[in-house]
Design a protein around this motif. Structure first.
Motif, PDB file in Angstrom:
ATOM      1  N   GLU A 111       0.823  -1.207   0.000  1.00  0.00           N
ATOM      2  CA  GLU A 111       0.000   0.000   0.000  1.00  0.00           C
ATOM      3  C   GLU A 111       0.860   1.262   0.000  1.00  0.00           C
ATOM      4  OE1 GLU A 111      -2.553  -0.293   3.358  1.00  0.00           O
ATOM      5  OE2 GLU A 111      -0.961   0.019   4.847  1.00  0.00           O
ATOM      6  N   ILE A 112       2.068   1.185   0.556  1.00  0.00           N
ATOM      7  CA  ILE A 112       2.990   2.318   0.491  1.00  0.00           C
ATOM      8  C   ILE A 112       3.485   2.507  -0.934  1.00  0.00           C
ATOM      9  CG2 ILE A 112       5.239   3.178   1.278  1.00  0.00           C
ATOM     10  CD1 ILE A 112       4.691   1.846   3.962  1.00  0.00           C
ATOM     11  N   LEU A 113       3.813   1.414  -1.612  1.00  0.00           N
ATOM     12  CA  LEU A 113       4.237   1.489  -3.010  1.00  0.00           C
ATOM     13  C   LEU A 113       3.126   2.051  -3.893  1.00  0.00           C
ATOM     14  CD1 LEU A 113       6.091  -1.926  -3.375  1.00  0.00           C
ATOM     15  CD2 LEU A 113       7.093   0.319  -2.936  1.00  0.00           C
ATOM     16  N   LYS A 114       1.893   1.657  -3.617  1.00  0.00           N
ATOM     17  CA  LYS A 114       0.756   2.194  -4.370  1.00  0.00           C
ATOM     18  C   LYS A 114       0.666   3.707  -4.187  1.00  0.00           C
ATOM     19  CE  LYS A 114      -3.417   2.343  -6.364  1.00  0.00           C
ATOM     20  NZ  LYS A 114      -3.972   3.630  -5.909  1.00  0.00           N
ATOM     21  N   GLY A 115       0.808   4.174  -2.960  1.00  0.00           N
ATOM     22  CA  GLY A 115       0.752   5.602  -2.701  1.00  0.00           C
ATOM     23  C   GLY A 115       1.874   6.360  -3.395  1.00  0.00           C
ATOM     24  N   PHE A 116       3.058   5.769  -3.413  1.00  0.00           N
ATOM     25  CA  PHE A 116       4.192   6.423  -4.066  1.00  0.00           C
ATOM     26  C   PHE A 116       3.977   6.504  -5.571  1.00  0.00           C
ATOM     27  CE2 PHE A 116       8.312   6.327  -6.215  1.00  0.00           C
ATOM     28  CZ  PHE A 116       8.878   7.471  -5.681  1.00  0.00           C
ATOM     29  N   ARG A 117       3.484   5.418  -6.159  1.00  0.00           N
ATOM     30  CA  ARG A 117       3.249   5.409  -7.607  1.00  0.00           C
ATOM     31  C   ARG A 117       2.177   6.430  -7.993  1.00  0.00           C
ATOM     32  NH1 ARG A 117       5.415   4.310 -12.093  1.00  0.00           N
ATOM     33  NH2 ARG A 117       3.433   3.587 -12.954  1.00  0.00           N
ATOM     34  N   LEU A 263      17.570   2.670   3.912  1.00  0.00           N
ATOM     35  CA  LEU A 263      18.988   2.937   3.672  1.00  0.00           C
ATOM     36  C   LEU A 263      19.300   3.016   2.186  1.00  0.00           C
ATOM     37  CD1 LEU A 263      20.153   0.214   6.186  1.00  0.00           C
ATOM     38  CD2 LEU A 263      20.402   2.670   6.587  1.00  0.00           C
ATOM     39  N   THR A 264      20.351   3.769   1.863  1.00  0.00           N
ATOM     40  CA  THR A 264      20.873   3.813   0.512  1.00  0.00           C
ATOM     41  C   THR A 264      22.370   4.029   0.594  1.00  0.00           C
ATOM     42  OG1 THR A 264      20.602   4.807  -1.684  1.00  0.00           O
ATOM     43  CG2 THR A 264      20.537   6.308   0.198  1.00  0.00           C
ATOM     44  N   HIS A 265      23.023   4.068  -0.561  1.00  0.00           N
ATOM     45  CA  HIS A 265      24.454   4.358  -0.569  1.00  0.00           C
ATOM     46  C   HIS A 265      24.650   5.870  -0.603  1.00  0.00           C
ATOM     47  CE1 HIS A 265      28.642   4.563  -1.867  1.00  0.00           C
ATOM     48  NE2 HIS A 265      28.749   3.318  -1.422  1.00  0.00           N
ATOM     49  N   GLU A 266      25.690   6.346   0.068  1.00  0.00           N
ATOM     50  CA  GLU A 266      25.919   7.796   0.173  1.00  0.00           C
ATOM     51  C   GLU A 266      25.968   8.479  -1.192  1.00  0.00           C
ATOM     52  OE1 GLU A 266      28.773  10.883   2.645  1.00  0.00           O
ATOM     53  OE2 GLU A 266      29.369   8.778   2.429  1.00  0.00           O
ATOM     54  N   ASP A 267      26.548   7.816  -2.192  1.00  0.00           N
ATOM     55  CA  ASP A 267      26.654   8.415  -3.523  1.00  0.00           C
ATOM     56  C   ASP A 267      25.295   8.574  -4.198  1.00  0.00           C
ATOM     57  OD1 ASP A 267      29.381   8.599  -3.292  1.00  0.00           O
ATOM     58  OD2 ASP A 267      29.794   6.754  -4.408  1.00  0.00           O
ATOM     59  N   LEU A 268      24.285   7.811  -3.736  1.00  0.00           N
ATOM     60  CA  LEU A 268      22.973   7.857  -4.365  1.00  0.00           C
ATOM     61  C   LEU A 268      22.002   8.796  -3.658  1.00  0.00           C
ATOM     62  CD1 LEU A 268      22.462   4.058  -5.151  1.00  0.00           C
ATOM     63  CD2 LEU A 268      23.304   5.847  -6.668  1.00  0.00           C
ATOM     64  N   LYS A 269      22.389   9.348  -2.514  1.00  0.00           N
ATOM     65  CA  LYS A 269      21.495  10.240  -1.768  1.00  0.00           C
ATOM     66  C   LYS A 269      20.990  11.419  -2.601  1.00  0.00           C
ATOM     67  CE  LYS A 269      22.375  11.596   2.355  1.00  0.00           C
ATOM     68  NZ  LYS A 269      23.145  12.153   3.504  1.00  0.00           N
ATOM     69  N   PRO A 270      21.841  12.042  -3.464  1.00  0.00           N
ATOM     70  CA  PRO A 270      21.355  13.212  -4.218  1.00  0.00           C
ATOM     71  C   PRO A 270      20.407  12.878  -5.373  1.00  0.00           C
ATOM     72  CG  PRO A 270      23.766  13.207  -4.021  1.00  0.00           C
ATOM     73  CD  PRO A 270      23.286  11.848  -3.668  1.00  0.00           C
ATOM     74  N   VAL A 271      20.293  11.596  -5.742  1.00  0.00           N
ATOM     75  CA  VAL A 271      19.445  11.237  -6.886  1.00  0.00           C
ATOM     76  C   VAL A 271      17.994  11.585  -6.555  1.00  0.00           C
ATOM     77  CG1 VAL A 271      18.670   9.382  -8.396  1.00  0.00           C
ATOM     78  CG2 VAL A 271      21.021   9.402  -7.558  1.00  0.00           C
ATOM     79  N   ALA A 272      17.357  12.372  -7.412  1.00  0.00           N
ATOM     80  CA  ALA A 272      16.036  12.907  -7.101  1.00  0.00           C
ATOM     81  C   ALA A 272      15.005  11.808  -6.868  1.00  0.00           C
ATOM     82  CB  ALA A 272      15.583  13.831  -8.224  1.00  0.00           C
ATOM     83  N   ARG A 273      14.981  10.799  -7.729  1.00  0.00           N
ATOM     84  CA  ARG A 273      13.954   9.761  -7.597  1.00  0.00           C
ATOM     85  C   ARG A 273      14.178   8.915  -6.343  1.00  0.00           C
ATOM     86  NH1 ARG A 273      17.242   8.244 -11.822  1.00  0.00           N
ATOM     87  NH2 ARG A 273      18.292   6.210 -11.637  1.00  0.00           N
ATOM     88  N   ILE A 274      15.445   8.711  -5.966  1.00  0.00           N
ATOM     89  CA  ILE A 274      15.736   7.940  -4.752  1.00  0.00           C
ATOM     90  C   ILE A 274      15.392   8.750  -3.515  1.00  0.00           C
ATOM     91  CG2 ILE A 274      17.608   6.899  -3.398  1.00  0.00           C
ATOM     92  CD1 ILE A 274      18.832   6.009  -6.055  1.00  0.00           C
ATOM     93  N   ARG A 275      15.738  10.025  -3.546  1.00  0.00           N
ATOM     94  CA  ARG A 275      15.375  10.891  -2.419  1.00  0.00           C
ATOM     95  C   ARG A 275      13.863  10.987  -2.270  1.00  0.00           C
ATOM     96  NH1 ARG A 275      18.057  14.893  -3.908  1.00  0.00           N
ATOM     97  NH2 ARG A 275      16.401  16.235  -4.736  1.00  0.00           N
ATOM     98  N   ALA A 276      13.154  11.102  -3.404  1.00  0.00           N
ATOM     99  CA  ALA A 276      11.695  11.159  -3.356  1.00  0.00           C
ATOM    100  C   ALA A 276      11.120   9.887  -2.756  1.00  0.00           C
ATOM    101  CB  ALA A 276      11.133  11.387  -4.762  1.00  0.00           C
ATOM    102  N   PHE A 277      11.674   8.740  -3.156  1.00  0.00           N
ATOM    103  CA  PHE A 277      11.152   7.470  -2.642  1.00  0.00           C
ATOM    104  C   PHE A 277      11.452   7.304  -1.152  1.00  0.00           C
ATOM    105  CE2 PHE A 277      11.600   3.019  -1.519  1.00  0.00           C
ATOM    106  CZ  PHE A 277      10.341   2.547  -1.874  1.00  0.00           C
ATOM    107  N   THR A 278      12.686   7.556  -0.738  1.00  0.00           N
ATOM    108  CA  THR A 278      13.034   7.348   0.674  1.00  0.00           C
ATOM    109  C   THR A 278      12.263   8.305   1.586  1.00  0.00           C
ATOM    110  OG1 THR A 278      14.986   8.765   0.402  1.00  0.00           O
ATOM    111  CG2 THR A 278      15.314   6.393   0.195  1.00  0.00           C
ATOM    112  N   ASP A 279      12.068   9.560   1.134  1.00  0.00           N
ATOM    113  CA  ASP A 279      11.297  10.511   1.947  1.00  0.00           C
ATOM    114  C   ASP A 279       9.839  10.061   2.066  1.00  0.00           C
ATOM    115  OD1 ASP A 279      13.540  12.053   2.271  1.00  0.00           O
ATOM    116  OD2 ASP A 279      12.956  13.604   0.821  1.00  0.00           O
ATOM    117  N   PHE A 280       9.250   9.626   0.939  1.00  0.00           N
ATOM    118  CA  PHE A 280       7.856   9.193   0.956  1.00  0.00           C
ATOM    119  C   PHE A 280       7.698   7.958   1.836  1.00  0.00           C
ATOM    120  CE2 PHE A 280       4.160   6.888  -0.445  1.00  0.00           C
ATOM    121  CZ  PHE A 280       3.229   7.858  -0.771  1.00  0.00           C
TER     122      PHE A 280
END
Length: 298
Positions: A111-117, A263-280
């Motif tokens: 249900e979280i994935l549904k909300g994100f999509r 969690l993610t890798h430090e180099d991937l933190k600035p990626v917009a789609r990853i940041r959007a997903f982890t925040d959501f």
């Protein structure tokens, strides 16, 4: 000197790691005949025998060992470069590959994935189910969502909530076996692959001599076994409390408690789609804190 195809390194490294064509093919997502053809063509082209074909599998020759050592260094450098380039991606589109547990995917996460999509239709989610941390350094996944006491130091992220565990049984099973003595019950226990979990350690210490009806490498499988009436099972409360045919009969047990991390890798933190997903995902899980911590709010 024959021109070198860097893509061949992926096939060589995969066979060396797996020790077989079939294992390499699974890891690469190709047919095993493709792996055989690529390895054979490389050996012919460069006049170098990389592997001994033995009944037990593929073993590196001396020449293969020498090449693999260099190939691994190149692979690490390329992976590092890919990760850093990915970190510059500011688009709210593309793919986010998430590794998580079967219990989360079998309860809260869909249900979280549904909300994100719904909020980000341009971002595609890939799910890799594993009860162990995939290698985010090698980009096996971009994000890890899982319970852990001590996540790998190579990853960065946030602790979302406590994860409570309790003991559950099927209603009909409990009606037949009315005893409160846990030693008198049949049990569904974690197998050796889960031996390092706090739940497995508690069971080994507190209930060393019980009737084992089933062992499994999956808490989701344990839940299904409990629902079938096979015996009692220790489950994360977010899973056990979401199944109406199971009854919590003990807990949460403090000694089994762990924590949920994103969690993610430090180099991937600035990626917009990853940041959007982890925040959501972080906010969505926080809204379900009571369920995660054993408060039975659903």
């Amino acid at each position: 000197m024959a021109k070198f195809d860097w893509d061949d390194l992926r096939y060589i490294l995969a066979v060396a790691a797996a020790g077989s064509l079939a294992g390499a093919a699974r890891s690469l997502g190709v047919n095993h005949t493709t792996v055989l053809r690529r390895i054979g063509a490389f050996e012919t082209k460069h006049g170098l025998r990389l592997f001994e074909r033995l009944p037990s599998g593929y073993e590196l020759t001396a020449g293969g060992e020498e090449l693999i050592a260099t190939a691994r260094r190149i692979d690490a450098t390329v992976t590092d470069l890919e990760r850093k380039l990915a970190g510059q991606d500011l688009r709210l589109s593309g793919t986010v590959r998430v590794t998580t547990t079967d219990t989360l995917m079998g309860s809260i996460l869909p249900e979280i994935l549904k909300g994100f999509r719904d909020a980000h239709p341009g971002i595609e989610i890939e799910i890799a189910i594993s009860n162990a941390f995939l290698n985010l350094t090698r980009r096996d996944a971009d994000v890890a969502i899982r319970p852990a006491k001590n996540p790998p130091e190579t990853l960065v992220g946030r602790r979302i909530a406590k994860v409570a565990f309790a003991i559950y049984g099927q209603r009909r099973y409990l009606a037949r076996r009315k005893t409160k003595d846990f030693a008198a019950h049949r049990w569904i226990l974690p197998d050796d692959s889960l031996a390092n979990t706090a739940a497995a350690q508690w069971l080994a210490a507190e209930l060393p001599e019980v009737e084992v009806a089933l062992r499994t490498d999956s808490f989701l499988a344990a839940a299904q076994g409990a629902r079938a009436g096979i015996g009692l099972a220790v489950l994360p409360c977010y899973l056990g409390d979401s199944l109406s045919d199971l009854v919590r009969i003990e807990g949460p047990v403090a000694a089994m408690e762990t924590a949920l991390w994103i969690l993610t890798h430090e180099d991937l933190k600035p990626v917009a789609r990853i940041r959007a997903f982890t925040d959501f995902a972080a906010e969505a899980f926080k809204k379900r804190r009571a369920l995660l911590e054993g408060g039975k709010s659903r």
